[in-house]
Design an enzyme around this catalytic site. Structure first.
Site, PDB file in Angstrom:
ATOM      1  CB  SER A   1      -0.954  -0.002   1.201  1.00 15.15           C
ATOM      2  OG  SER A   1      -0.262  -0.208   2.405  1.00 15.15           O
TER       3      SER A   1
ATOM      4  CD  GLU B   1       0.730   7.759   4.990  1.00 11.96           C
ATOM      5  OE1 GLU B   1       0.524   6.670   5.568  1.00 11.96           O
ATOM      6  OE2 GLU B   1       1.156   8.762   5.577  1.00 11.96           O
TER       7      GLU B   1
ATOM      8  CG  ASP C   1       0.395  15.079  16.241  1.00 14.06           C
ATOM      9  OD1 ASP C   1       0.235  14.680  17.400  1.00 14.06           O
ATOM     10  OD2 ASP C   1       1.013  14.440  15.374  1.00 14.06           O
TER      11      ASP C   1
ATOM     12  CG  PHE D   1       9.763  13.633   8.080  1.00 15.56           C
ATOM     13  CD1 PHE D   1       9.395  14.969   8.144  1.00 15.56           C
ATOM     14  CD2 PHE D   1       9.577  12.961   6.884  1.00 15.56           C
ATOM     15  CE1 PHE D   1       8.866  15.614   7.037  1.00 15.56           C
ATOM     16  CE2 PHE D   1       9.050  13.598   5.776  1.00 15.56           C
ATOM     17  CZ  PHE D   1       8.703  14.918   5.855  1.00 15.56           C
TER      18      PHE D   1
ATOM     19  CG  HIS E   1       1.295   1.973   4.623  1.00 11.49           C
ATOM     20  ND1 HIS E   1       0.121   2.091   3.910  1.00 11.49           N
ATOM     21  CD2 HIS E   1       1.572   3.223   5.083  1.00 11.49           C
ATOM     22  CE1 HIS E   1      -0.308   3.340   3.947  1.00 11.49           C
ATOM     23  NE2 HIS E   1       0.562   4.064   4.637  1.00 11.49           N
TER      24      HIS E   1
HETATM   25  P1  FAD Z   1      -3.772   7.763  19.694  1.00 11.75           P
HETATM   26  O1  FAD Z   1      -3.860   6.317  19.385  1.00 11.75           O
HETATM   27  O2  FAD Z   1      -4.986   8.424  20.225  1.00 11.75           O
HETATM   28  O3  FAD Z   1      -2.554   7.959  20.687  1.00 11.75           O
HETATM   29  C1  FAD Z   1      -2.015   9.250  20.942  1.00 11.75           C
HETATM   30  C2  FAD Z   1      -1.313   9.259  22.301  1.00 11.75           C
HETATM   31  O4  FAD Z   1      -2.298   9.166  23.329  1.00 11.75           O
HETATM   32  C3  FAD Z   1      -0.361   8.068  22.536  1.00 11.75           C
HETATM   33  O5  FAD Z   1       0.713   8.528  23.299  1.00 11.75           O
HETATM   34  C4  FAD Z   1      -1.218   7.084  23.317  1.00 11.75           C
HETATM   35  O6  FAD Z   1      -0.426   6.217  24.131  1.00 11.75           O
HETATM   36  C5  FAD Z   1      -2.070   8.036  24.149  1.00 11.75           C
HETATM   37  N1  FAD Z   1      -3.386   7.496  24.486  1.00 11.75           N
HETATM   38  C6  FAD Z   1      -4.234   6.845  23.667  1.00 11.75           C
HETATM   39  N2  FAD Z   1      -5.375   6.524  24.323  1.00 11.75           N
HETATM   40  C7  FAD Z   1      -5.247   6.994  25.583  1.00 11.75           C
HETATM   41  C8  FAD Z   1      -6.072   7.000  26.735  1.00 11.75           C
HETATM   42  N3  FAD Z   1      -7.279   6.439  26.718  1.00 11.75           N
HETATM   43  N4  FAD Z   1      -5.611   7.580  27.872  1.00 11.75           N
HETATM   44  C9  FAD Z   1      -4.365   8.154  27.902  1.00 11.75           C
HETATM   45  N5  FAD Z   1      -3.535   8.187  26.838  1.00 11.75           N
HETATM   46  C10 FAD Z   1      -3.975   7.623  25.686  1.00 11.75           C
HETATM   47  N6  FAD Z   1      -1.200  12.645  11.474  1.00 11.75           N
HETATM   48  C11 FAD Z   1      -1.972  13.514  10.813  1.00 11.75           C
HETATM   49  O7  FAD Z   1      -2.174  14.632  11.280  1.00 11.75           O
HETATM   50  N7  FAD Z   1      -2.533  13.201   9.609  1.00 11.75           N
HETATM   51  C12 FAD Z   1      -2.381  11.975   9.056  1.00 11.75           C
HETATM   52  O8  FAD Z   1      -2.910  11.715   7.983  1.00 11.75           O
HETATM   53  C13 FAD Z   1      -1.575  11.011   9.740  1.00 11.75           C
HETATM   54  N8  FAD Z   1      -1.412   9.769   9.258  1.00 11.75           N
HETATM   55  C14 FAD Z   1      -0.708   8.850   9.979  1.00 11.75           C
HETATM   56  C15 FAD Z   1      -0.607   7.537   9.495  1.00 11.75           C
HETATM   57  C16 FAD Z   1       0.116   6.571  10.201  1.00 11.75           C
HETATM   58  C17 FAD Z   1       0.179   5.157   9.657  1.00 11.75           C
HETATM   59  C18 FAD Z   1       0.772   6.923  11.405  1.00 11.75           C
HETATM   60  C19 FAD Z   1       1.598   5.907  12.160  1.00 11.75           C
HETATM   61  C20 FAD Z   1       0.681   8.213  11.890  1.00 11.75           C
HETATM   62  C21 FAD Z   1      -0.059   9.188  11.203  1.00 11.75           C
HETATM   63  N9  FAD Z   1      -0.223  10.492  11.669  1.00 11.75           N
HETATM   64  C22 FAD Z   1      -0.990  11.393  10.977  1.00 11.75           C
HETATM   65  C23 FAD Z   1       0.422  10.910  12.904  1.00 11.75           C
HETATM   66  C24 FAD Z   1      -0.516  10.758  14.118  1.00 11.75           C
HETATM   67  O9  FAD Z   1      -1.656  11.573  13.958  1.00 11.75           O
HETATM   68  C25 FAD Z   1       0.248  11.182  15.366  1.00 11.75           C
HETATM   69  O10 FAD Z   1       1.242  10.233  15.653  1.00 11.75           O
HETATM   70  C26 FAD Z   1      -0.605  11.484  16.579  1.00 11.75           C
HETATM   71  O11 FAD Z   1       0.231  12.110  17.553  1.00 11.75           O
HETATM   72  C27 FAD Z   1      -1.212  10.256  17.249  1.00 11.75           C
HETATM   73  O12 FAD Z   1      -2.239   9.741  16.533  1.00 11.75           O
HETATM   74  P2  FAD Z   1      -2.832   8.298  16.930  1.00 11.75           P
HETATM   75  O13 FAD Z   1      -4.001   8.057  16.089  1.00 11.75           O
HETATM   76  O14 FAD Z   1      -1.766   7.291  16.949  1.00 11.75           O
HETATM   77  O15 FAD Z   1      -3.295   8.617  18.437  1.00 11.75           O
END
Ligand code: FAD
Length: 276
Positions: free
Chosen positions: A7, A9, A100, A207, A257
């Protein structure tokens, strides 16, 4: 070589030149027959229309196209509207993230974590979407501890994700350990490694600093030593990342990916060398 699911991105281009470049890139990468392509999404509104437009265009070209969607800074109403728009276009695959907030943007929004976004999508859209979530073999930079980060990862999978894609890494053992530990917590969905081709030293270091991926010292020192010699950087990057992918394929990962950064050459070079 056994077939492996690929895949790719992309990010939504901001200029007509960028749109044309991305069209040319995906025309080249189409030959590798990706299972799906995904398009990133800027939290806080910077690229949201661009994600929709790019995904719809790619879907029309015949790709299975998956938009990324982040919940931070958004209301449930606005997320619902975006998801409805995807459904109306027949899009059934999504990458669900927290995202973020751009600096200076204060409001967190109604959903705080990706797990809450996954639950929201399942509650409102049932099984319409195949949901991917993000995993962090070297741990998310804001996580309180590796253990809690793993538990949070397991929580979002259990909220209804079908599959996961990892942050990129250059230490294959970190990925293998992450997958093992996640399995022990009951995660049984595929965890596809995210692969970052190496083409530019300063960009890679920037990055990696931001996302918490480690560039091993031997790789950083070698890249640094090439200075402005872009050919040597590319050749060394191709060797390193192809070796990494080879190890992952040998370990029977569920797919690869690629973070293409909207370029075809590096990803194509790796796949051709791997014979995939
Ligand atoms: P989460 O899974 O919500 O985790 C974020 C943080 O919160 C972690 O430290 C986790 O341990 C903590 N956490 C989670 N749940 C809880 C809880 N219940 N209580 C306390 N702490 C908790 N960013 C963008 O802006 N746009 C994109 O398109 C994008 N694509 C991405 C694609 C991939 C494959 C990856 C790996 C990252 C991507 N990112 C993107 C970056 C991502 O948005 C950031 O890494 C962001 O900081 C975390 O997103 P997440 O969905 O992993 O968050």
């Amino acid at each position: 070589m056994n077939p492996i699911e690929l895949s790719f991105e992309f990010f939504p281009p901001k200029t007509q030149e960028g749109v044309d470049k991305l069209r040319a890139t995906r025309a080249q990468l189409a030959a590798l027959k990706p299972k799906f392509v995904s398009v990133t999404f800027g939290a806080g509104g910077s690229t949201q229309q661009g994600t929709l437009d790019t995904v719809v265009e790619m879907a029309k070209e015949g790709f299975e196209a998956a938009p990324h969607l982040s919940c931070i800074g958004s209301s449930k109403e606005s997320l619902r509207a975006i998801l409805n728009a995807y459904r109306a276009h027949g899009i059934r695959h999504i990458v669900a993230l927290r995202g973020d907030l751009p600096s200076g943007m204060g409001a967190v929004g109604e959903l705080r974590y990706a797990s809450e976004l996954v639950s929201f999508i399942r509650a409102e859209f049932g099984d319409w979407f195949w949901i991917e979530v993000a995993g962090y073999p070297e741990y998310h930079p804001q996580s309180r501890s590796p253990r809690q980060d793993l538990e949070n990862f397991a929580r979002k999978v259990k909220a209804g994700a079908n599959s996961a894609i990892t942050q990129y890494f250059f230490n294959a053992d970190a990925y293998f350990r992450f997958v093992e530990d996640a399995k022990k917590l009951g995660v049984d969905v595929p965890i596809v490694p995210g692969i970052m081709p190496i083409t530019n030293f300063s960009q890679l270091m920037r990055f990696s600093e931001m996302c918490g991926a480690e560039v091993p010292r031997w790789i950083a020192r070698r890249l640094e030593s090439f200075g402005d010699d872009r050919e040597s950087i590319r050749a060394f990057g191709l060797d390193v990342v192809t070796d990494l992918c080879g190890r992952l394929i040998a370990a029977k990962v569920p797919g690869l990916h690629f973070y293409t950064l909207n370029g075809a050459a590096a990803t194509k070079g790796i796949c051709e060398r791997l014979g995939v």
